[in-house]
Design an enzyme around this catalytic site. Structure first.
Site, short mmCIF file in Angstrom:
data_model
loop_
_atom_site.label_atom_id
_atom_site.label_comp_id
_atom_site.label_asym_id
_atom_site.label_seq_id
_atom_site.Cartn_x
_atom_site.Cartn_y
_atom_site.Cartn_z
N ARG A 1 -10.02 29.49 13.64
CA ARG A 1 -9.63 30.18 12.40
C ARG A 1 -10.70 31.19 12.01
NH1 ARG A 1 -12.75 28.37 8.05
NH2 ARG A 1 -13.88 26.45 8.51
N GLU B 1 -23.74 29.16 14.51
CA GLU B 1 -23.99 27.81 13.97
C GLU B 1 -23.19 26.73 14.69
OE1 GLU B 1 -25.41 27.28 10.55
OE2 GLU B 1 -25.67 29.34 9.91
N1 RBF Z 1 -19.23 28.77 6.26
C1 RBF Z 1 -18.42 29.48 5.44
O1 RBF Z 1 -18.90 30.10 4.52
N2 RBF Z 1 -17.08 29.53 5.66
C2 RBF Z 1 -16.49 28.87 6.67
O2 RBF Z 1 -15.27 28.97 6.83
C3 RBF Z 1 -17.31 28.09 7.54
N3 RBF Z 1 -16.78 27.40 8.56
C4 RBF Z 1 -17.58 26.66 9.38
C5 RBF Z 1 -17.01 25.94 10.41
C6 RBF Z 1 -17.81 25.15 11.25
C7 RBF Z 1 -17.18 24.39 12.38
C8 RBF Z 1 -19.21 25.08 11.02
C9 RBF Z 1 -20.09 24.25 11.90
C10 RBF Z 1 -19.78 25.81 9.99
C11 RBF Z 1 -18.97 26.59 9.15
N4 RBF Z 1 -19.50 27.31 8.09
C12 RBF Z 1 -18.70 28.06 7.28
C13 RBF Z 1 -20.92 27.58 8.12
C14 RBF Z 1 -21.76 26.78 7.20
O3 RBF Z 1 -21.72 27.45 5.98
C15 RBF Z 1 -23.16 26.84 7.78
O4 RBF Z 1 -23.20 26.12 8.96
C16 RBF Z 1 -24.13 26.33 6.80
O5 RBF Z 1 -24.20 27.23 5.75
C17 RBF Z 1 -25.52 26.16 7.42
O6 RBF Z 1 -26.24 27.33 7.36
MG MG Z 2 -28.28 25.12 11.19
#
Ligand code: RBF
Ligand code: MG
Ligand code: ADP
Length: 402
Positions: free
Chosen positions: A355, A330
């Site tokens: 992280r 993502e």
């Molecule tokens: N989703 C999580 O469940 N835990 C996270 O720690 C987490 N960190 C993310 C950090 C970044 C930089 C990005 C772009 C996305 C992160 N997401 C995280 C994902 C986010 O849940 C996901 O992009 C959306 O659910 C879209 O499907």
């Molecule tokens: Mg997306």
């Protein structure tokens, strides 16, 4: 988490190999039977004895052989793979670091000692870094008995209570040396709740950091003092050991790695639910490279074929907040676009780690954390160390030339 006692010198015991080899062997093996290893099978065999795991594969894939035939066929395949075993991400960094600081280390594994030695032979500097290597054939009882760790402490002339065990899942129990260990040491598998290495370390009176090598397995390591997602997340200072000094402004520089593909549809919630659009690319074709890198939050540069190269921060993994069953890639491109670009070729140069993925009490706290990640990535990518990758050939050559 049990708080660490400060110590003057500590010992580290761990088995720093990755599980990629299991998938590779089973992938090749199953093709012979006209079957396809889907990787997800790994979840079905974890926490089982070698025999149970073999039986599960024979049954799940409807193989026309007995469990014992299966075992005798896969065992030599594993042996052949030993020189290809990849180190766990961060293992070489950790070994070097502790060795440089004069921290005595032992390698204690249920595998017969000769097998351990063959396995580490191709990893430069490893053998010399360990004061001792202790194999399952050098003790009466392997893990989960504490004997192997107590023996290691004795040889190092240290109190068990001032030793730290770093324990991975001890690989998939199907691996060939685990099968041999079963015969050699009479290894008794206790239960599926706690991993044998964690039990052994705790029973020896040591502190234990567990590094599950399969996703979503943290719950089976509950008796460990700490469960970390990967060795990149180990903070030695928590355990009275010298801290790493290679973190720069909240980022850990990594050997760059590269993935790319057309932008595909994701879960449709990035922009809608979080206000954070992520240009997903398919994980297909990247199973090996992804298994070599821990899930987590990374950053780097993104080349969009019709537009240019942009800063990027991304998560790779199972999005614990949403408890996804599929691993997704993502990337959030740090630029305002005035239209979608589904289908466009996106190439990523991933240059640093921030992280592990985490769960959050609320959507707001997840969103706030992602914005923090964005700031960290934006600043880091201006540092000369990371800025140069903007001109990486992989990204440049993917741009459409007009
Ligand atoms: N989703 C999580 O469940 N835990 C996270 O720690 C987490 N960190 C993310 C950090 C970044 C930089 C990005 C772009 C996305 C992160 N997401 C995280 C994902 C986010 O849940 C996901 O992009 C959306 O659910 C879209 O499907
Ligand atoms: Mg997306
Ligand atoms: P999906 O769940 O389909 O990935 P998102 O809500 O995550 O949908 O939105 C991602 C889409 O938004 C991308 O595929 C891309 O076409 C578009 N997009 C627009 N701006 C950006 C950006 N800055 N970073 C990533 N994708 C963006």
């Amino acid at each position: 988490m049990v708080s660490a006692k400060p110590r003057d010198s500590s010992e580290i015991f761990f088995s720093p190999f990755s599980d990629g080899i299991v998938s590779e062997v089973l992938r090749v093996f199953l093709v012979k039977y006209g079957k396809q290893w889907d990787g997800r099978g790994a979840h079905r065999i974890v926490g089982k004895t070698p025999l149970e795991a073999a039986a599960a594969i024979v049954e799940d894939y409807g193989l026309p052989c007995t469990t014992n035939e299966f075992i005798s066929e896969v065992t030599p395949l594993f042996t052949d793979q030993w020189s290809n075993i990849k180190a766990l991400p961060g293992a070489t960094r950790l070994i070097k670091h502790l060795n440089c600081h004069g921290v005595p280390m032992a390698l204690a594994s249920n595998s017969p000692r000769a097998n351990i030695e063959s396995k580490i032979a191709c990893h430069q500097g490893w053998k010399e870094s360990f004061s001792f290597i202790i194999g399952g054939d050098e003790v009466r009882m392997g893990k989960p008995s504490p004997e192997i760790f107590l023996e290691a402490a004795k040889r190092l002339n240290m109190e068990p209570s001032s030793c730290l065990v770093i324990e991975d899942s001890l690989k998939c129990v199907l691996e060939a040396d685990a099968l041999q260990t079963l015969k050699v040491t009479g290894y008794a598998y206790c239960n599926g709740i706690t991993r044998p290495g964690v039990m052994a370390g705790k029973a020896a009176g040591m502190e234990v950091v567990a590094v599950p090598s399969l996703p979503k397995q943290a719950h089976i390591y509950t008796s460990a003092d700490e469960v970390i997602n990967s060795l990149l997340d180990l903070r030695p200072e928590k355990w009275g050991l010298p801290p790493f000094h290679d973190w720069i402004e909240s980022t850990l520089p990594i050997e760059p790695w590269y993935i790319g593909g057309p932008v595909i549809k994701g879960f449709g919630r990035g922009s809608k639910v979080l206000g954070i659009p992520t240009a997903n690319i398919s994980t297909e074709g990247y199973s090996t490279i992804l298994s070599e890198h821990p899930s987590g939050v990374y950053f780097g540069w993104a080349g969009l074929s019709m537009r240019g190269v942009y800063k990027m921060v991304m998560s790779i993994g199972w999005n614990p907040f949403f408890n996804n069953t599929e691993k997704t890639i993502e990337p959030w491109l740090l630029h305002d676009f005035d239209e979608d670009f589904y289908g466009e070729q996106l190439c990523l140069a991933i240059v640093g780690y921030i992280r592990p993925e985490a769960n959050f009490a609320s959507l707001e706290s997840l969103v706030a954390k992602i914005h923090e990640d964005k700031k960290i990535a934006e600043n880091a990518l201006d540092l000369p160390l990371f800025a140069g990758y903007k001109d990486d050939l992989y990204l440049r050559s993917s741009l459409h030339k007009n």
